[in-house]
Design a protein around this motif. Sequence first.
Motif, PDB file in Angstrom:
ATOM      1  N   MET A 179      -5.513 134.790  86.746  1.00  0.00           N
ATOM      2  CA  MET A 179      -4.706 135.021  87.948  1.00  0.00           C
ATOM      3  C   MET A 179      -3.277 134.545  87.702  1.00  0.00           C
ATOM      4  O   MET A 179      -3.055 133.456  87.189  1.00  0.00           O
ATOM      5  CB  MET A 179      -5.308 134.266  89.143  1.00  0.00           C
ATOM      6  N   GLU A 180      -2.316 135.388  88.063  1.00  0.00           N
ATOM      7  CA  GLU A 180      -0.914 135.024  87.889  1.00  0.00           C
ATOM      8  C   GLU A 180      -0.522 133.988  88.927  1.00  0.00           C
ATOM      9  O   GLU A 180      -0.973 134.022  90.069  1.00  0.00           O
ATOM     10  CB  GLU A 180      -0.036 136.255  88.032  1.00  0.00           C
ATOM     11  N   CYS A 181       0.310 133.055  88.530  1.00  0.00           N
ATOM     12  CA  CYS A 181       0.783 132.014  89.439  1.00  0.00           C
ATOM     13  C   CYS A 181       2.262 132.257  89.717  1.00  0.00           C
ATOM     14  O   CYS A 181       3.077 132.256  88.801  1.00  0.00           O
ATOM     15  CB  CYS A 181       0.585 130.641  88.810  1.00  0.00           C
ATOM     16  N   GLN A 182       2.606 132.493  90.976  1.00  0.00           N
ATOM     17  CA  GLN A 182       3.987 132.759  91.354  1.00  0.00           C
ATOM     18  C   GLN A 182       4.685 131.445  91.707  1.00  0.00           C
ATOM     19  O   GLN A 182       4.270 130.741  92.623  1.00  0.00           O
ATOM     20  CB  GLN A 182       4.027 133.709  92.549  1.00  0.00           C
ATOM     21  N   SER A 183       5.724 131.106  90.982  1.00  0.00           N
ATOM     22  CA  SER A 183       6.492 129.909  91.288  1.00  0.00           C
ATOM     23  C   SER A 183       7.286 130.124  92.564  1.00  0.00           C
ATOM     24  O   SER A 183       7.787 131.215  92.837  1.00  0.00           O
ATOM     25  CB  SER A 183       7.444 129.588  90.136  1.00  0.00           C
ATOM     26  N   SER A 184       7.396 129.063  93.363  1.00  0.00           N
ATOM     27  CA  SER A 184       8.204 129.140  94.588  1.00  0.00           C
ATOM     28  C   SER A 184       9.697 129.008  94.287  1.00  0.00           C
ATOM     29  O   SER A 184      10.523 129.203  95.176  1.00  0.00           O
ATOM     30  CB  SER A 184       7.785 128.039  95.566  1.00  0.00           C
ATOM     31  N   LEU A 185      10.051 128.699  93.039  1.00  0.00           N
ATOM     32  CA  LEU A 185      11.452 128.497  92.676  1.00  0.00           C
ATOM     33  C   LEU A 185      12.068 129.823  92.263  1.00  0.00           C
ATOM     34  O   LEU A 185      12.336 130.087  91.093  1.00  0.00           O
ATOM     35  CB  LEU A 185      11.555 127.466  91.539  1.00  0.00           C
ATOM     36  N   ASN A 186      12.271 130.695  93.263  1.00  0.00           N
ATOM     37  CA  ASN A 186      12.756 132.042  92.976  1.00  0.00           C
ATOM     38  C   ASN A 186      14.240 132.221  93.241  1.00  0.00           C
ATOM     39  O   ASN A 186      14.763 133.315  93.100  1.00  0.00           O
ATOM     40  CB  ASN A 186      11.942 133.076  93.761  1.00  0.00           C
ATOM     41  N   ASP A 187      14.926 131.161  93.653  1.00  0.00           N
ATOM     42  CA  ASP A 187      16.376 131.215  93.861  1.00  0.00           C
ATOM     43  C   ASP A 187      17.035 130.233  92.907  1.00  0.00           C
ATOM     44  O   ASP A 187      16.962 129.020  93.106  1.00  0.00           O
ATOM     45  CB  ASP A 187      16.722 130.857  95.310  1.00  0.00           C
ATOM     46  N   PRO A 188      17.677 130.724  91.853  1.00  0.00           N
ATOM     47  CA  PRO A 188      18.242 129.822  90.841  1.00  0.00           C
ATOM     48  C   PRO A 188      19.397 128.982  91.352  1.00  0.00           C
ATOM     49  O   PRO A 188      19.799 128.024  90.690  1.00  0.00           O
ATOM     50  CB  PRO A 188      18.708 130.778  89.740  1.00  0.00           C
ATOM     51  N   THR A 189      19.939 129.311  92.532  1.00  0.00           N
ATOM     52  CA  THR A 189      21.066 128.543  93.068  1.00  0.00           C
ATOM     53  C   THR A 189      20.623 127.355  93.916  1.00  0.00           C
ATOM     54  O   THR A 189      21.452 126.536  94.306  1.00  0.00           O
ATOM     55  CB  THR A 189      21.974 129.440  93.928  1.00  0.00           C
ATOM     56  N   THR A 190      19.330 127.272  94.208  1.00  0.00           N
ATOM     57  CA  THR A 190      18.818 126.217  95.083  1.00  0.00           C
ATOM     58  C   THR A 190      18.689 124.901  94.334  1.00  0.00           C
ATOM     59  O   THR A 190      18.135 124.853  93.226  1.00  0.00           O
ATOM     60  CB  THR A 190      17.447 126.613  95.657  1.00  0.00           C
ATOM     61  N   LEU A 191      19.180 123.834  94.939  1.00  0.00           N
ATOM     62  CA  LEU A 191      18.978 122.498  94.384  1.00  0.00           C
ATOM     63  C   LEU A 191      17.526 122.096  94.579  1.00  0.00           C
ATOM     64  O   LEU A 191      16.946 122.304  95.652  1.00  0.00           O
ATOM     65  CB  LEU A 191      19.882 121.493  95.091  1.00  0.00           C
ATOM     66  N   VAL A 192      16.927 121.521  93.556  1.00  0.00           N
ATOM     67  CA  VAL A 192      15.539 121.082  93.601  1.00  0.00           C
ATOM     68  C   VAL A 192      15.509 119.560  93.517  1.00  0.00           C
ATOM     69  O   VAL A 192      16.116 118.967  92.612  1.00  0.00           O
ATOM     70  CB  VAL A 192      14.735 121.709  92.438  1.00  0.00           C
ATOM     71  N   VAL A 193      14.819 118.929  94.470  1.00  0.00           N
ATOM     72  CA  VAL A 193      14.752 117.470  94.543  1.00  0.00           C
ATOM     73  C   VAL A 193      13.324 117.035  94.220  1.00  0.00           C
ATOM     74  O   VAL A 193      12.380 117.418  94.924  1.00  0.00           O
ATOM     75  CB  VAL A 193      15.164 116.955  95.934  1.00  0.00           C
ATOM     76  N   ALA A 194      13.151 116.279  93.160  1.00  0.00           N
ATOM     77  CA  ALA A 194      11.823 115.940  92.650  1.00  0.00           C
ATOM     78  C   ALA A 194      11.390 114.550  93.093  1.00  0.00           C
ATOM     79  O   ALA A 194      12.138 113.583  92.973  1.00  0.00           O
ATOM     80  CB  ALA A 194      11.805 116.024  91.129  1.00  0.00           C
ATOM     81  N   ASP A 195      10.146 114.466  93.568  1.00  0.00           N
ATOM     82  CA  ASP A 195       9.539 113.189  93.923  1.00  0.00           C
ATOM     83  C   ASP A 195       9.115 112.442  92.648  1.00  0.00           C
ATOM     84  O   ASP A 195       9.099 113.006  91.547  1.00  0.00           O
ATOM     85  CB  ASP A 195       8.333 113.461  94.830  1.00  0.00           C
ATOM     86  N   THR A 196       8.726 111.194  92.824  1.00  0.00           N
ATOM     87  CA  THR A 196       8.319 110.349  91.691  1.00  0.00           C
ATOM     88  C   THR A 196       7.172 110.969  90.911  1.00  0.00           C
ATOM     89  O   THR A 196       7.186 110.978  89.673  1.00  0.00           O
ATOM     90  CB  THR A 196       7.910 108.956  92.195  1.00  0.00           C
ATOM     91  N   SER A 197       6.158 111.468  91.604  1.00  0.00           N
ATOM     92  CA  SER A 197       5.003 112.035  90.910  1.00  0.00           C
ATOM     93  C   SER A 197       5.399 113.232  90.067  1.00  0.00           C
ATOM     94  O   SER A 197       4.868 113.431  88.963  1.00  0.00           O
ATOM     95  CB  SER A 197       3.908 112.425  91.913  1.00  0.00           C
ATOM     96  N   VAL A 198       6.335 114.025  90.550  1.00  0.00           N
ATOM     97  CA  VAL A 198       6.805 115.189  89.782  1.00  0.00           C
ATOM     98  C   VAL A 198       7.539 114.725  88.530  1.00  0.00           C
ATOM     99  O   VAL A 198       7.335 115.272  87.436  1.00  0.00           O
ATOM    100  CB  VAL A 198       7.706 116.078  90.656  1.00  0.00           C
ATOM    101  N   ALA A 199       8.381 113.705  88.671  1.00  0.00           N
ATOM    102  CA  ALA A 199       9.091 113.156  87.508  1.00  0.00           C
ATOM    103  C   ALA A 199       8.106 112.619  86.470  1.00  0.00           C
ATOM    104  O   ALA A 199       8.275 112.839  85.260  1.00  0.00           O
ATOM    105  CB  ALA A 199      10.051 112.057  87.951  1.00  0.00           C
ATOM    106  N   ILE A 200       7.066 111.930  86.944  1.00  0.00           N
ATOM    107  CA  ILE A 200       6.043 111.392  86.035  1.00  0.00           C
ATOM    108  C   ILE A 200       5.310 112.523  85.332  1.00  0.00           C
ATOM    109  O   ILE A 200       5.079 112.487  84.114  1.00  0.00           O
ATOM    110  CB  ILE A 200       5.060 110.493  86.815  1.00  0.00           C
ATOM    111  N   ASN A 201       4.933 113.554  86.089  1.00  0.00           N
ATOM    112  CA  ASN A 201       4.200 114.672  85.503  1.00  0.00           C
ATOM    113  C   ASN A 201       5.030 115.404  84.451  1.00  0.00           C
ATOM    114  O   ASN A 201       4.526 115.764  83.383  1.00  0.00           O
ATOM    115  CB  ASN A 201       3.790 115.660  86.602  1.00  0.00           C
ATOM    116  N   LEU A 202       6.298 115.649  84.764  1.00  0.00           N
ATOM    117  CA  LEU A 202       7.147 116.357  83.807  1.00  0.00           C
ATOM    118  C   LEU A 202       7.335 115.548  82.533  1.00  0.00           C
ATOM    119  O   LEU A 202       7.309 116.093  81.424  1.00  0.00           O
ATOM    120  CB  LEU A 202       8.498 116.679  84.438  1.00  0.00           C
TER     121      LEU A 202
END
Length: 203
Positions: free
Chosen positions: A1-24
Amino acid sequence: MECQSSLNDPTTLVVADTSVAINLNATGFVASILEALPNRIAVVEAVALELENGRRRGRDGADALNTLVAAGRIDIVRLGNPGIECFTSLVSGSAAETLDDGEAATIAYALEHEATALIDERKANRICAERYGALATGCTIDILAHDGVGAALGHSRLADAVFNALHRGRMRVQTCHMDWVVNLIGNERAAQCVSLPAAVRTR
């Protein structure tokens, strides 16, 4: 199954929580991932502080963040007065209706600046849906499933990155992304990931 990312606007600023920073950081490919992502990524000061506090538990998230900041891949940002008011409302009250500082600051900054908040925890997503229906939200998988990231890493390294985030970072996965994750990494590796539901690990 294809997974569609919600980050479809390249101009939008993305703010990452601690868990996201740890995962990346746990992926082992964080620099390549962020280079491939067209969006600017920010973390709020509260998230940087939580990562710094992780040193006492032997975690290297603060060092990784500092390296990415120095390389211009991530910006550390500060709440303004409207954000502080929102932050206060999110950390005050009963345990069922409040968030930790990193999650609250991430949501507050995203609201203040019309950015996308990346949060993995279920309670934080529930509170966002209940209180801030217009807020754009996403999670770690939305970064990993981004077309640019997939193209940069290729299938094999993307699978390794997702497995590492699960196995090392204990990344949470929303139900809508579960099939994509398991199909990518395979059942054998999924069985090793304790952050996945038991029903998924025993397929």
